[in-house]
Design a protein around this motif. Structure first.
Motif, short mmCIF file in Angstrom:
data_model
loop_
_atom_site.label_atom_id
_atom_site.label_comp_id
_atom_site.label_asym_id
_atom_site.label_seq_id
_atom_site.Cartn_x
_atom_site.Cartn_y
_atom_site.Cartn_z
N PRO A 31 0.82 -1.21 0.00
CA PRO A 31 0.00 0.00 0.00
C PRO A 31 0.85 1.26 0.00
O PRO A 31 1.97 1.27 0.54
CB PRO A 31 -0.81 -0.11 1.31
CG PRO A 31 -0.78 -1.56 1.65
CD PRO A 31 0.54 -2.07 1.16
N GLU A 77 0.67 3.91 1.71
CA GLU A 77 0.99 4.34 3.07
C GLU A 77 2.21 3.58 3.60
O GLU A 77 3.06 4.13 4.29
CB GLU A 77 -0.20 4.12 4.01
CG GLU A 77 -1.44 4.91 3.65
CD GLU A 77 -2.36 4.15 2.70
OE1 GLU A 77 -1.90 3.18 2.06
OE2 GLU A 77 -3.55 4.53 2.61
N GLU A 132 -9.56 1.48 -1.76
CA GLU A 132 -8.96 2.16 -2.91
C GLU A 132 -9.90 3.22 -3.45
O GLU A 132 -11.11 3.04 -3.40
CB GLU A 132 -8.61 1.12 -4.00
CG GLU A 132 -7.48 0.19 -3.57
CD GLU A 132 -7.11 -0.79 -4.66
OE1 GLU A 132 -7.85 -0.91 -5.66
OE2 GLU A 132 -6.08 -1.47 -4.50
N PRO A 182 -6.00 5.09 -2.64
CA PRO A 182 -5.35 5.43 -1.38
C PRO A 182 -5.81 6.80 -0.89
O PRO A 182 -6.08 7.71 -1.68
CB PRO A 182 -3.85 5.45 -1.73
CG PRO A 182 -3.75 4.62 -2.96
CD PRO A 182 -5.02 4.82 -3.71
N ARG A 232 -7.92 4.46 5.21
CA ARG A 232 -6.67 3.84 4.79
C ARG A 232 -6.76 2.32 4.92
O ARG A 232 -7.30 1.81 5.90
CB ARG A 232 -5.50 4.33 5.65
CG ARG A 232 -5.19 5.81 5.47
CD ARG A 232 -3.93 6.16 6.25
NE ARG A 232 -3.64 7.58 6.17
CZ ARG A 232 -2.99 8.16 5.18
NH1 ARG A 232 -2.58 7.43 4.16
NH2 ARG A 232 -2.75 9.46 5.19
#
Length: 526
Positions: free
Chosen positions: A123, A125, A256, A258, A273
């Motif tokens: 991801p 993040e 999704e 992000p 998130r």
């Protein structure tokens, strides 16, 4: 759980405790040095129990500080291990070991071992926090590869680097061994040690305790998009494929695109998130499958856990029921209401509200079960304008009742009362007065008290939450709207409707097209 934590879960392999237990006991090893974790025989033998929580709880600063403390010879708590044949299980100290391994391998959740472990699903993040950790480590210490290179040419080593090189030859983790000779005793040792040293979040503790049950397996599959450690690997290949496919579909629907902060666009993921969302995924899975949630998130009184899933069929059914509920909320499926996350799931600060999402999941199920979807759609725009203007109601409810089932059910009841109010022909002010007079919603009176003015200090820099509030307000004021019900349309749930039906001779030209929610297009209009 914080998104500012480093995912080191790939660096020590995870394994089932219940393997070959013919040879268990205590090893004579008392120290672990860098060479043991670089290319020595210990690293391939290291294992984390499959019931241990993910190694993703440390901030970049804590990872760097661990390596600095190790190099500096500071006091670090001993690592606690358990020997099972050729395998060495980490009972306590997975984060400590993984932080040092991350430095050695230059993998903070985004390089070779992590990419293999997560099958390429990293991801954004996770990538961002890994990059931040690497930059901090390289600035404050330097990359491990640098010191490996310096070891072969000591004449060019600076005094500071020489100190680190010397420490790498002498520093070590001290080791204690669990003197258990059976699996259950070793597992009990893990929970006693970890609960005493650093208490495990109650929801996570429930997940760890029922790790082979369908709700725990399904939640892990959802939050990792069917990637990472396969808690479902004991099932048939066909069952594994279906579980992974459902997990990937649900991750895509929930997390999704992000989330970027501060929020400057309404192209939001419906569930915030996707990074470190296991407790939320577990509660969502339980809610959609009729498994009672604790009244409060921190409660210690829990119901009986579900039985282990023996062949994967229960996990698949659990995932399918989650998918059924999610398709009512989002996606382009014909039954989808296409609820806009800016209305239902985010506070004005831009923070995702897990309990608001779960409450909405309950609310839409009730609408469907009681055949009220058309009534809801008939006044949907008014309902959502009211909810967006009164987001503080959800925050006040969670503050008063906690983040467990009590506030979840109360928020769901709040949605229902607002729905009934508008269906009955009331305006927003009247509905607010009805709520204020209801003992269950007396706490909403606080919404009428103006917030205190923020004192102006030396800085006039806007906070991220202020920027998100502006982004949400401006975005919602100019949002795309469904041409049929007038409510906000989320980009993940947009359909294009024929104004005049094809069956009535309507053309496929742009002049005969309009944006609509999936349900408005296929259910309400027809």
């Amino acid at each position: 759980m914080s998104t500012n934590t480093v995912n080191l879960d790939a660096l020590v392999a995870r394994d089932d405790f219940a393997g070959d237990t013919n040879h268990t006991g205590i090893s004579e090893r008392q120290r672990i040095q860098v060479t043991d974790l670089e290319s020595g025989f210990l690293l391939p033998a290291l294992r984390k129990p499959d019931f241990q929580r993910e190694t993703s709880y440390w901030s970049p600063t804590k990872v760097v500080d661990l390596v600095k403390s190790f190099i500096g010879g500071d006091l670090i708590p001993a690592v606690i291990l358990w020997q099972r044949g050729a395998e060495t299980f980490v009972i306590d100290g997975a984060h400590r070991l993984s932080a040092l391994i991350a430095w050695i391998q230059d993998d903070y959740g985004d390089r070779a071992a992590s990419i293999r472990f997560f099958a390429g699903h990293i991801p954004p993040e996770q990538e961002r926090v890994a990059d931040r950790t690497r930059k901090m480590m390289n600035k404050e210490i330097g990359p491990y590869a640098k010191f490996k290179g310096l070891a072969s040419s000591p004449e060019s080593v600076s005094p500071d680097d020489r100190t680190i090189l010397s420490a790498l030859n002498t520093s070590a983790f001290h080791v204690q061994w669990v003197p258990a000779n059976d699996v259950d005793a070793a597992e009990n040792s893990f929970f006693k040690i970890n609960q005493a040293a650093q208490p495990i979040d109650p929801t996570e503790r429930r997940i760890l305790k029922v790790r082979r049950a369908p709700n725990a397996i399904a939640a892990r599959c959802i939050v990792h998009a069917g990637k990472g450690h396969k808690y479902w690997s004991q099932f048939s290949g066909e069952a594994q494929n279906e579980i992974e496919s459902l997990g990937a579909e649900l991750y895509h629907a929930l997390f999704e695109p992000p989330l970027d902060e501060p929020i400057m666009t309404l192209a939001l993921p419906v569930a915030g998130r996707g990074y470190n969302q296991l407790p939320f995924a577990f509660d969502l899975t339980n809610l959609c499958n009729g498994v009672p949630l604790p009244e409060r998130a921190d409660t210690k009184r829990l119901g009986e856990p579900l039985s282990d899933d023996e062949d994967g069929s229960q996990t698949i059914e659990f995932l399918k029921l989650v998918r059924k509920r999610i398709r009512l909320i989002t996606t382009k499926e014909p039954q989808s209401l296409g609820l806009h996350p800016a209305v239902y799931f985010y506070a004005m600060s831009g923070k995702f509200m897990p309990n608001a999402f779960l409450a909405t999941a309950q609310f839409v199920k009730r609408l469907s079960d009681e055949n009220k979807l058309k009534e809801f759609t008939s006044c949907r725009r008014d309902i959502e304008e009211y909810l967006f203007s009164n987001k503080i109601y959800m925050s006040l409810t969670v503050t008063r009742l906690g983040s467990g089932a009590r506030s979840l059910n109360r928020i769901s009841d709040l949605y229902w009362k607002v729905f009934e109010g508008f269906v009955s022909g009331n305006d927003g002010a009247t509905i607010s007065n009805i709520l204020y007079e209801d003992p269950d919603f007396f706490h909403l009176h606080q919404a009428k008290v103006p917030p205190p003015r923020t004192a102006i200090g030396k800085t006039r820099r806007m906070s991220g939450s202020t920027k998100s509030a502006v982004g949400l307000a401006e975005g919602y004021a100019n949002v795309n709207r469904c041409a049929i019900c007038g409510a906000a349309v989320h980009f993940r749930s947009i359909t294009v409707d024929h104004i005049i039906r094809r069956s009535d001779g309507g053309s496929a030209d742009m002049d005969n097209a309009q944006l609509a929610h999936p349900y408005c297009n296929s259910g309400y209009k027809n």
